[in-house]
Design an enzyme around this catalytic site. Structure first.
Site, PDB file in Angstrom:
ATOM      1  N   SER A  23     -48.709 -30.725  38.049  1.00 18.37           N
ATOM      2  CA  SER A  23     -49.786 -29.907  38.269  1.00 18.37           C
ATOM      3  C   SER A  23     -49.623 -28.846  39.469  1.00 18.37           C
ATOM      4  O   SER A  23     -49.823 -27.709  39.361  1.00 18.37           O
ATOM      5  CB  SER A  23     -50.985 -30.616  38.558  1.00 18.37           C
ATOM      6  OG  SER A  23     -51.303 -31.315  37.253  1.00 18.37           O
ATOM      7  N   ASP A 316     -53.968 -39.226  33.036  1.00 20.01           N
ATOM      8  CA  ASP A 316     -52.424 -39.114  32.368  1.00 20.01           C
ATOM      9  C   ASP A 316     -51.676 -40.496  32.459  1.00 20.01           C
ATOM     10  O   ASP A 316     -50.746 -40.887  32.035  1.00 20.01           O
ATOM     11  CB  ASP A 316     -51.497 -38.158  33.227  1.00 20.01           C
ATOM     12  CG  ASP A 316     -52.101 -36.586  32.898  1.00 20.01           C
ATOM     13  OD1 ASP A 316     -52.561 -36.477  31.794  1.00 20.01           O
ATOM     14  OD2 ASP A 316     -51.723 -35.914  33.824  1.00 20.01           O
TER      15      ASP A 316
HETATM   16  C1  S3P Z   1     -53.773 -31.361  34.165  1.00 24.60           C
HETATM   17  C2  S3P Z   1     -54.915 -31.590  33.855  1.00 24.60           C
HETATM   18  C3  S3P Z   1     -55.178 -32.746  32.743  1.00 24.60           C
HETATM   19  C4  S3P Z   1     -53.884 -33.549  32.724  1.00 24.60           C
HETATM   20  C5  S3P Z   1     -52.687 -32.660  32.659  1.00 24.60           C
HETATM   21  C6  S3P Z   1     -52.605 -31.690  33.656  1.00 24.60           C
HETATM   22  C7  S3P Z   1     -53.442 -29.802  35.143  1.00 24.60           C
HETATM   23  O1  S3P Z   1     -55.687 -32.302  31.601  1.00 24.60           O
HETATM   24  O2  S3P Z   1     -54.127 -34.310  31.630  1.00 24.60           O
HETATM   25  O3  S3P Z   1     -51.496 -33.588  32.472  1.00 24.60           O
HETATM   26  O4  S3P Z   1     -52.683 -29.523  35.854  1.00 24.60           O
HETATM   27  O5  S3P Z   1     -54.679 -29.356  35.243  1.00 24.60           O
HETATM   28  P1  S3P Z   1     -57.202 -31.816  31.236  1.00 24.60           P
HETATM   29  O6  S3P Z   1     -57.348 -30.840  32.296  1.00 24.60           O
HETATM   30  O7  S3P Z   1     -57.055 -31.209  29.881  1.00 24.60           O
HETATM   31  O8  S3P Z   1     -57.547 -33.090  31.324  1.00 24.60           O
END
Ligand code: S3P
Length: 434
Positions: A23, A316
């Site tokens: 992220s 995750d």
């Molecule tokens: C993420 C947010 C999450 C996560 C993804 C990464 C991000 O998704 O599942 O692997 O970097 O903002 P969601 O915001 O759709 O829950």
């Protein structure tokens, strides 16, 4: 490297630094590209997902150099410096790249198109395109609300005061990023806390971000100033080893320099509720994010009802948590987690199928699962459905299996965890990839 085979038994030990946070790596490229000046990123995750983001900004005229392992230098183009890409931007397997970029592209004067692989092409995008349309953006999706996305440039954006329907950091981030080009204030209120890396990094790049409980606001028309980003190790990647070491008798591991942002540590809380022995050591700060070393040793786990407020904070990590649950005494119950059905795969169904194939008794529900814990796994064959986190979770199941486990369709492990096989073998997992 499509099929993993893991021999039964063994234990995990030693020290490891897992690759950089996915992220944060995406956001470092995006904000570095939009900043004024040179941004140096260290600890960058060189997985396919973040490389897709990097290539997209290169395709929009930003000079980005990879200067060494995990080292990236970005010559920022400024908030108004992106250029029209010559072709569609391919986001591969990455929902984060596509959704956040959608917010960025909505504010540009040029047209653009976002495409992805088979998995990404089936994922819901109206959660971003609808609120962006409310800000004035013109974005076409397929009839089903999925990619490809065609973003029509030149539409003036206005600020919004949006209340998210789902707890999603991707949607929150897309709207806040679009807010940089909007007239007036853009505010997003979330129903439950989600990862806040965008807010932290915007502030780190000198952008004013107002945060008041669940509500975050930015004012359009500001500028970003280049700032170095030190990316910590990804707690989502560390999670496989937290689970592996917890379930395998005799294990003890230290995971170094892991990001422990409180919006990401649900996996530690859930595993501790199950009885895991995890210590958070040497807490410190790196580039606006809290980091620590995590020490984990084998423990007797028990089944729990997972508190719903922890779901977005461990979103995750559920494939790995399910593997822990299968090795716990008693039943583990997850509810309020329907979002798992629209990740890289339907993580409730695909995990349930794999667990069942390995002799674990579980029952799927629309918003979760019940897993009857027991004495680990039979051997057998499971299909990861191209989902990186499912592949790595079942690899850890080998530590408590009674016969070899074969895991199909593992190539996407490289989207988030390049070098997983070597690192896991070094730690003691008897894993082969072919
Ligand atoms: C993420 C947010 C999450 C996560 C993804 C990464 C991000 O998704 O599942 O692997 O970097 O903002 P969601 O915001 O759709 O829950």
């Amino acid at each position: 490297m499509n099929t993993f085979t893991v021999q039964p038994g063994g234990q995990l030990s030693g020290r490891a630094r897992v690759p950089g946070d996915k992220s944060i790596s995406h956001r470092a490229i995006m904000l570095g590209a939009l900043a004024e000046g040179e941004t140096r990123v260290t600890g960058f995750l060189e997985g396919a997902d973040c490389i897709a983001t990097l290539e997209a900004f290169r395709a929009m005229g930003v000079a980005i150099e990879r200067t060494g392992p995990g080292d990236v230098r970005i010559q920022g183009a400024g908030v108004h410096g992106l250029k029209a890409p010559a072709a569609a931007l391919d986001m591969g397997n990455s929902g984060t790249a596509m959704r956040l970029l959608c917010g960025v592209l909505a504010g540009q004067v040029f047209d653009s198109e976002l495409i992805g692989d088979r998995s990404l092409s089936g994922r819901p995008m109206r959660r971003v395109t609808d609120p962006l349309a409310h800000m004035g953006a013109h974005i076409d999706t397929s009839e089903a609300g999925t990619p490809p996305l065609r973003v029509h440039g030149g539409a003036p954006l206005r600020g919004t005061d949006h209340v998210l329907k789902v707890a999603s950091a991707q949607v929150k981030s897309a709207l806040l990023l679009a807010g940089l080009w909007a007239d007036g204030r853009t505010c997003v209120t979330e129903p439950a806390p989600t990862r806040d890396h965008t807010e932290r990094m915007l502030a780190g790049f000198g952008y004013r971000v107002e945060r008041d409980g669940p509500r975050t606001c930015v004012e359009g028309g500001g500028r970003l100033v280049a700032s170095p980003v030190d990316v910590p190790a990804d707690i989502s990647s560390a999670a496989f080893f937290l689970v592996g070491a917890s379930i395998a008798t005799g294990s003890r591991m230290r995971l170094e320099h892991v990001g422990i942002n409180p919006t990401r540590t649900g996996v530690i809380d859930i595993l501790r509720l199950m009885g895991a022995e995890i210590r958070v050591l040497d807490q410190r700060e790196a580039g606006g994010e809290p980091v620590a070393d995590l020490e984990v040793e084998a423990a007797t786990l028990k089944g729990i009802q997972i508190p719903e407020h922890l779901v977005p904070l461990a979103i995750d990590e559920f494939p790995a948590i399910f593997v822990a649950a299968a090795c716990a005494e008693g039943e583990t119950v997850l509810t309020g987690a329907e979002e798992l059905r629209v990740k890289e795969s339907d993580r409730i169904q695909v995990m349930a199928d794999g667990l069942a194939a390995l002799g674990v008794d579980c029952a799927v529900q629309p918003d979760g699962i019940r897993i009857q814990g027991g004495d680990g796994f039979t051997g057998g064959e499971v299909d990861s459905h191209g989902d990186h986190r499912i592949a790595m979770s079942f690899a850890m199941a080998g530590l408590r299996a009674r016969a070899p486990i074969r895991i199909r369709d593992c190539a996407n492990v490289g989207t988030s965890f390049p070098g997983f096989v070597a690192l896991a073998r070094e730690a003691g997992l008897q894993l082969e990839a072919a």
